[in-house]
Structures are given as structure tokens and as C-alpha cells.
Design a protein around this motif. Structure first.
Motif, mmCIF file in Angstrom:
data_model
loop_
_atom_site.group_PDB
_atom_site.id
_atom_site.type_symbol
_atom_site.label_atom_id
_atom_site.label_comp_id
_atom_site.label_asym_id
_atom_site.label_seq_id
_atom_site.Cartn_x
_atom_site.Cartn_y
_atom_site.Cartn_z
ATOM 1 N N LEU A 1 -8.959 -1.681 0.416
ATOM 2 C CA LEU A 1 -8.249 -2.535 -0.542
ATOM 3 C C LEU A 1 -8.299 -1.899 -1.926
ATOM 4 O O LEU A 1 -9.272 -1.235 -2.275
ATOM 5 N N PHE B 1 -0.492 -4.116 3.848
ATOM 6 C CA PHE B 1 -1.752 -4.363 4.538
ATOM 7 C C PHE B 1 -1.522 -5.412 5.621
ATOM 8 O O PHE B 1 -0.676 -6.299 5.470
ATOM 9 N N THR C 1 -10.038 -2.792 6.480
ATOM 10 C CA THR C 1 -8.692 -3.351 6.424
ATOM 11 C C THR C 1 -7.709 -2.298 6.911
ATOM 12 O O THR C 1 -7.916 -1.095 6.716
ATOM 13 N N ALA D 1 -3.474 -1.051 7.719
ATOM 14 C CA ALA D 1 -2.058 -1.178 7.385
ATOM 15 C C ALA D 1 -1.392 -1.996 8.489
ATOM 16 O O ALA D 1 -1.817 -1.965 9.654
ATOM 17 N N VAL E 1 -7.027 -8.610 5.869
ATOM 18 C CA VAL E 1 -7.311 -8.982 4.487
ATOM 19 C C VAL E 1 -7.895 -10.394 4.436
ATOM 20 O O VAL E 1 -8.893 -10.652 3.753
ATOM 21 N N LEU F 1 0.850 -1.193 0.000
ATOM 22 C CA LEU F 1 0.000 0.000 0.000
ATOM 23 C C LEU F 1 0.878 1.233 0.000
ATOM 24 O O LEU F 1 2.064 1.167 0.319
#
Length: 176
Positions: free
Chosen positions: A120, A35, A102, A104, A40, A18
Motif C-alpha cells: 500500500l 488494488f 495486498t 493487485a 485492502v 496503483l
């Protein structure tokens, strides 16, 4: 291995990159982070389980909607529900993956080491959506086969009983 069965070619990515937040003025630019694989994987699992429940519900509805479970009316209904299942199994992952919270991975971004919320990317979401489309087609057929072979042994099972051993429509020629 279960991820490939459950998600076909689009299992949850373990090292999805990301873009990190913009640094404060005067600080070095952070090339990127990752992520959190747990969030995820949670999103992918939720999409898979909801898709499975929807496919099962649509198979049951297809066979139990009316008492007629053979002939041209059932054939039309079968193919319509097969298509609806595929489209539903495309839509569910797209919606779930887009709205799932989601994060980091903690410490992967120097500009913000905290696990901040980040959606995402669309490329990942659509890839899983198209895998869901193919998975829905396959799941509908396999669930039809499973339910006609198991529940189809019992007369109270309605459409499953009438189609026992034949999970697909019997294509009958006109005039028979």
C-alpha cells in the motif's frame, strides 16, 4: 457505516489505484491498475481489531495496575495510558498496513494480469495511522466509561469499582 466507526475518516478504499509493472520492450505502457479491495479491506480490518484489543488491554492495565485508583498517582497514570493508547493505535495500523500482503486486482493491469503483490502507498498508510491516533484517544475514553459503568458495579473489579461512574481521573486539589 461500521467502517466509519471503526476507522473514522479513513475507511478501506474500494478503488485504490496503483502503478502497473513496466511493460516488456515494444509493448504499450499500461496507465495503471487497482488494488484488490478484499486484501485492502482485510488489512484495514486486522489493523482495527488489533487496535481495539490493544486499547482494551491498556484500559484494563491502567485501572488494574495498582490498588490505588484515585488521586494524583492515578491521574498521572490515566493520562500516560491515554497517550500510550493513542500512540499504539497510530503504530498498529502503520505496521499492519505496511506488512500486509495486498495484491493487485486480477486483470486490472495489462502488463501483468495476475494478482501480484504490491504494498500500500505510504499516503494511505499514514492517513489510516492518524485516524488510529484519534480513534485511540476516543476508544480509551469510551472503554473507560463502559468498563467503569459495568465492571465498576462489582467490588472485585478493583480500579473500575473505585472509579465507577467516573471514567476520568478525579482532579483533587492539594491539601484535601
Amino acid at each position: 457505516m461500521p467502517n466509519y466507526f471503526f476507522h473514522l475518516w479513513a475507511p478501506p478504499p474500494a478503488d485504490l489505484a496503483l502503478s502497473c509493472p513496466v511493460p516488456a520492450p515494444g509493448e504499450p505502457v499500461d496507465p495503471g491498475g487497482f488494488f484488490d479491495p478484499a486484501t485492502v479491506a482485510g488489512a484495514y480490518s486486522a489493523a482495527g481489531w488489533i487496535s481495539l484489543a490493544a486499547a482494551l488491554l491498556l484500559v484494563v492495565l491502567c485501572y488494574q495496575l495498582t490498588a490505588v485508583s484515585t488521586g494524583p498517582r492515578f491521574t498521572k497514570r490515566f493520562f500516560l495510558f491515554w497517550l500510550v493508547t493513542a500512540l499504539t493505535c497510530f503504530t498498529i495500523p502503520v505496521l499492519v498496513l505496511r506488512t500486509w500482503q495486498t495484491h493487485a486486482l486480477a486483470g486490472s493491469c495489462e502488463t501483468n494480469p495476475e494478482p501480484f503483490l504490491v504494498p500500500l502507498p505510504w499516503s494511505v498508510i499514514l492517513n489510516r495511522g492518524f485516524a488510529g491516533l484519534a480513534w485511540g484517544l476516543l476508544a480509551f475514553f469510551l472503554l473507560s466509561l463502559l468498563l467503569t459503568r459495568s465492571a465498576g458495579r462489582f467490588p472485585w473489579a478493583g480500579g473500575f469499582f473505585h472509579n465507577r461512574g467516573t471514567p476520568w481521573p478525579r482532579l483533587v486539589a492539594r491539601g484535601e
